[in-house]
Design a protein around this motif. Structure first.
Motif, mmCIF file in Angstrom:
data_model
loop_
_atom_site.group_PDB
_atom_site.id
_atom_site.type_symbol
_atom_site.label_atom_id
_atom_site.label_comp_id
_atom_site.label_asym_id
_atom_site.label_seq_id
_atom_site.Cartn_x
_atom_site.Cartn_y
_atom_site.Cartn_z
ATOM 1 N N ARG A 112 0.844 -1.188 0.000
ATOM 2 C CA ARG A 112 0.000 0.000 0.000
ATOM 3 C C ARG A 112 0.888 1.248 0.000
ATOM 4 O O ARG A 112 2.105 1.142 -0.114
ATOM 5 C CB ARG A 112 -0.931 0.008 1.224
ATOM 6 C CG ARG A 112 -1.538 -1.332 1.565
ATOM 7 C CD ARG A 112 -2.313 -1.944 0.421
ATOM 8 N NE ARG A 112 -3.527 -1.225 0.128
ATOM 9 C CZ ARG A 112 -4.335 -1.511 -0.892
ATOM 10 N NH1 ARG A 112 -4.020 -2.473 -1.734
ATOM 11 N NH2 ARG A 112 -5.438 -0.827 -1.077
ATOM 12 N N THR A 113 0.299 2.419 0.178
ATOM 13 C CA THR A 113 1.070 3.657 0.108
ATOM 14 C C THR A 113 2.131 3.739 1.199
ATOM 15 O O THR A 113 3.305 4.010 0.931
ATOM 16 C CB THR A 113 0.133 4.875 0.209
ATOM 17 O OG1 THR A 113 -0.867 4.777 -0.815
ATOM 18 C CG2 THR A 113 0.914 6.166 0.026
ATOM 19 N N ASN A 114 1.730 3.497 2.447
ATOM 20 C CA ASN A 114 2.656 3.616 3.569
ATOM 21 C C ASN A 114 2.866 2.318 4.332
ATOM 22 O O ASN A 114 3.642 2.289 5.282
ATOM 23 C CB ASN A 114 2.141 4.681 4.559
ATOM 24 C CG ASN A 114 2.036 6.059 3.924
ATOM 25 O OD1 ASN A 114 2.956 6.506 3.256
ATOM 26 N ND2 ASN A 114 0.905 6.720 4.110
#
Length: 720
Positions: A112-114
């Protein structure tokens, strides 16, 4: 009269779907489902025996109705026991607080993004007394990227210091219900941790077949990483070949979506269909040498399809496609006309028995709609024109496939994605043949590289250049004028009506039935009438809508078909995230997107010390932004709505002594503890109060009131 006789599994699948949907709407029907099933099977068996023994031909319809009723009950029963009857050790049935938990990773890494996300099958929790309590169920665990150094793999048993929490539902109207989406996968909680909170206790193999498939996918990914250097092209190669979409950037997704080519980036029916087409080209002649040849072809097809499915990591979309094409391959052993529809019905029936909530999956719906549309419509469109040129003939065939698939899936695309790619015909003329070449070249690279690395590298270089070329074409289509028609809205009733209109229209034309065409016209008028009713209801709306947006004050003033969004805007704000939270309601209400109606609260409100004052739609609004401990008022002030942010009001006693107001709104920039404290104070004082974080968005209808003016600055500063 005997139309359905050739398609029994179409009937069975439709009734099974009806049972699944009705269980969600009327679960009380299935309270005694076991007894109903037993009685039904006994009754059906008796009817069948009586019919055969005494030649009661008239019982045949009764037998069929009873069999369909049993399938209807089975649909609800399977749904009930798979998703709703959890054992006593399931975490949904456990109310103990936990400070840690133990579980086994049952999925590959999802980037995912982070965070990296994993599916974790729970085995135990550690309660506040430091005791281990056995527990079952699956959760999502998110581990921060910047803290993860140790590799976590499928089969690792993790001991986690931290808690898991229920997945929150949507707080704003028409917002995507992520909680419901996960519940349909039997996931009801998640946990966010750092690497130092996670310890790998041991490693096992929950499922040997899945473990092998995940390793095959990981090794395929490493070969792609090695041989395709450019980041953009590598991300597309991973998405197209093995279904890993973690490395696709938003610009690429938007470009492919605008061009109507997004299906290329999701391993599904198109990709498995290409594999099946390749098998037909290589081994299709086997079917001409008798039944043994047909069995041999089916065996090769099924094995090859499932090997590719394993290489793609056995994701839900590729599992559906592999199952569908496996049944199609096996169904080709039979030669009866119309068998393809029955084969598709059988595939849907089996998939829904295994996982009933697939019926709510966008991918499942689009896959079957597209295949049915192509099978039925493509031959009819193809017969309209004849070309002597081989190239023109193939181009026309691909065009017919694109038109058939778009017609069959457009209502679903409008319902879920609210857009239509205008240049899909042109882009698919390029994308479909290109995806065939990219898929075959990529699989060839993955197979050859371990044996002849130099050859694999050369194939990778050629594949990278070819993907770059296709990307440039897609990007050009994306920037063409009006490449994407957006802001299309269909609700559930509109979706059903649209499909009924299409089905009755084509049925009327196919069977030359005037009555069926009249029904189609009537449904069209009903569809138009429903749209007019919706617009008429919207025209009467006059309200303020306070959204639950993290760390923002967001007020939507809605007056019929016009709207203004008053919001705290900063230069680094993510407008896409705001759009994701607010625009679904704007779209459903026939209003404009937020980017066309934004008004910064700084320009709409006047700031006096710790208070911002403003008037929206004759509602006088006070926003407390910072501490009010130093404020004293010369006289009591009047307001309609008071919004508290940043724990700025010490107590509601002080607020009620200083102001006359209709309602207090606890804004989005307050802690949960503070919100609960203020709500308890309001309950004791008998004040109207609403917490946006706890209670979600708030609608306030607006009547006709006299003109309001801004509040005067009637406070003084207390030096204490």
């Amino acid at each position: 009269m005997y139309f359905w006789n050739s398609y029994p599994f179409i009937r069975f699948s439709l009734v099974l779907i009806l049972g699944i949907v009705c269980f969600d709407a009327f679960p009380a029907i299935w309270v005694n489902d076991g007894y109903v099933l037993l009685a039904g099977f006994i009754t059906l068996s008796l009817f069948v025996l009586i019919s055969e023994k005494f030649s009661f031909y008239q019982f045949r319809h009764l037998n069929g109705i009873l069999a369909l009723f049993l399938i209807f009950i089975i649909g609800g029963t399977v749904t009930k026991y798979k998703y709703h009857d959890h054992n006593e050790n399931h975490y949904l049935n456990n109310s103990q607080d936990n400070s840690g938990f133990i579980g086994t990773v049952i999925s590959p890494k999802n980037e995912r993004t982070n965070h990296f996300r994993y599916d974790l099958e729970l085995e135990a929790i550690v309660n506040d007394e430091k005791n281990y309590v056995p527990i079952t169920g699956t959760i999502h665990i998110y581990i921060r990227k910047d803290s993860l150094n140790q590799p976590i793999r499928y089969g690792d048993k993790l001991a986690v210091h931290g808690r898991f929490y229920p997945v929150p539902g949507p707080d704003n109207p028409n917002e995507f219900n992520y909680r419901k989406y996960l519940e349909q996968q039997n996931i009801y909680a998640h946990s966010f941790v750092k690497e130092q909170d996670v310890k790998i206790v041991s490693h096992g193999t929950p499922n040997i077949f899945l473990s092998w498939a995940f390793r095959l996918r990981a090794s395929s990914a490493s070969i792609i990483d090695k041989n395709i250097k450019a980041k953009r092209e590598r991300g597309i190669a991973k998405a197209l070949l093995i279904g890993i979409k973690d490395h696709l950037d938003n610009d690429i997704k938007k470009a492919y979506s605008s061009a109507g080519a997004m299906h290329v980036l999701a391993v599904s029916g198109l990709h498995v269909g290409i594999i099946f087409l390749l098998i037909q080209l290589l081994f299709g002649r086997l079917r001409n040498i008798g039944r043994s040849g047909k069995y041999g072809f089916a065996f090769i097809s099924v094995i090859t399809i499932w090997l590719y499915a394993c290489m793609a990591g056995l994701s839900p979309s590729v599992l559906r496609a592999a199952t569908m094409f496996s049944f199609i391959s096996l169904g080709q052993i039979a030669t009866r006309e119309g068998n393809i529809y029955n084969t598709l019905g059988f595939a849907a029936f089996v998939l829904l028995l295994i996982n009933p909530y697939l019926i709510y999956s966008v991918g499942f719906q689009l896959s079957f709609a597209a295949v049915i549309g192509i099978v039925y419509l493509q031959p009819k469109f193809y017969q309209l024109l004849n070309f002597k040129s081989w190239l023109l003939d193939k181009a026309w065939a691909i065009t017919c496939v694109s038109i058939a698939a778009q017609l069959a899936t457009f209502p679903l695309a409008a319902y879920y994605f609210h857009q239509f790619p205008t240049y899909f015909l042109a882009s698919n003329l390029i994308v479909i043949p290109s995806s065939f070449l990219m898929l075959i070249g990529g699989i060839g690279m993955i197979i050859i590289d371990p044996i002849f690395p130099i050859v694999g590298e050369l194939i990778g270089q050629g594949l990278e250049s070819f993907i770059w070329f296709i990307n440039e074409i897609i990007s050009y289509v994306h920037v063409l004028p009006n490449s994407l028609i957006e802001w299309i809205y269909l609700d559930k009733h509109g979706l059903i009506l649209t499909y009924l209109i299409v089905i009755t229209l084509f049925a009327g034309l196919h069977y030359r039935s005037f009555k069926t065409l009249v029904i189609s016209s009537f449904l069209g008028l009903l569809f138009i009438f429903s749209i007019n009713i919706s617009h008429g209801s919207q025209a009467k709306r006059h309200e303020l809508l306070f959204y639950e947006i993290s760390d923002k004050t967001a007020i939507d003033y809605i007056n019929g078909h016009s709207s203004e969004l008053y919001i705290d805007l900063e230069t680094n704000d993510d407008l896409e995230l705001l759009s994701f939270q607010i625009d679904p309601h704007r779209l459903a209400s026939h209003l404009r997107p937020i980017e066309e109606t934004l008004i910064n609260t700084d320009s709409a409100f006047i700031k006096n010390d710790a208070i911002r004052t403003g008037v929206i739609a004759n509602k006088r609004i006070l926003i407390f932004d910072s501490t009010t401990f130093h404020l004293d008022f010369t006289k009591k002030m009047e307001s309609d709505l008071i919004i508290i942010e940043n724990q700025s009001v010490k107590s509601l006693n002080w607020l009620s002594d200083s102001f006359d107001f209709e309602m207090v709104i606890i804004g989005n920039r307050n802690s949960g503890y503070y919100s609960k404290k203020i709500k308890s104070q309001a309950e004791a004082l008998g004040l109207r109060i609403h917490s946006l974080k706890e209670d979600g968005a708030l609608r306030i209808p607006i009547g006709i009131k006299k003109e309001r003016t801004l509040l005067p600055a009637l406070f003084t500063t207390n030096p204490d």
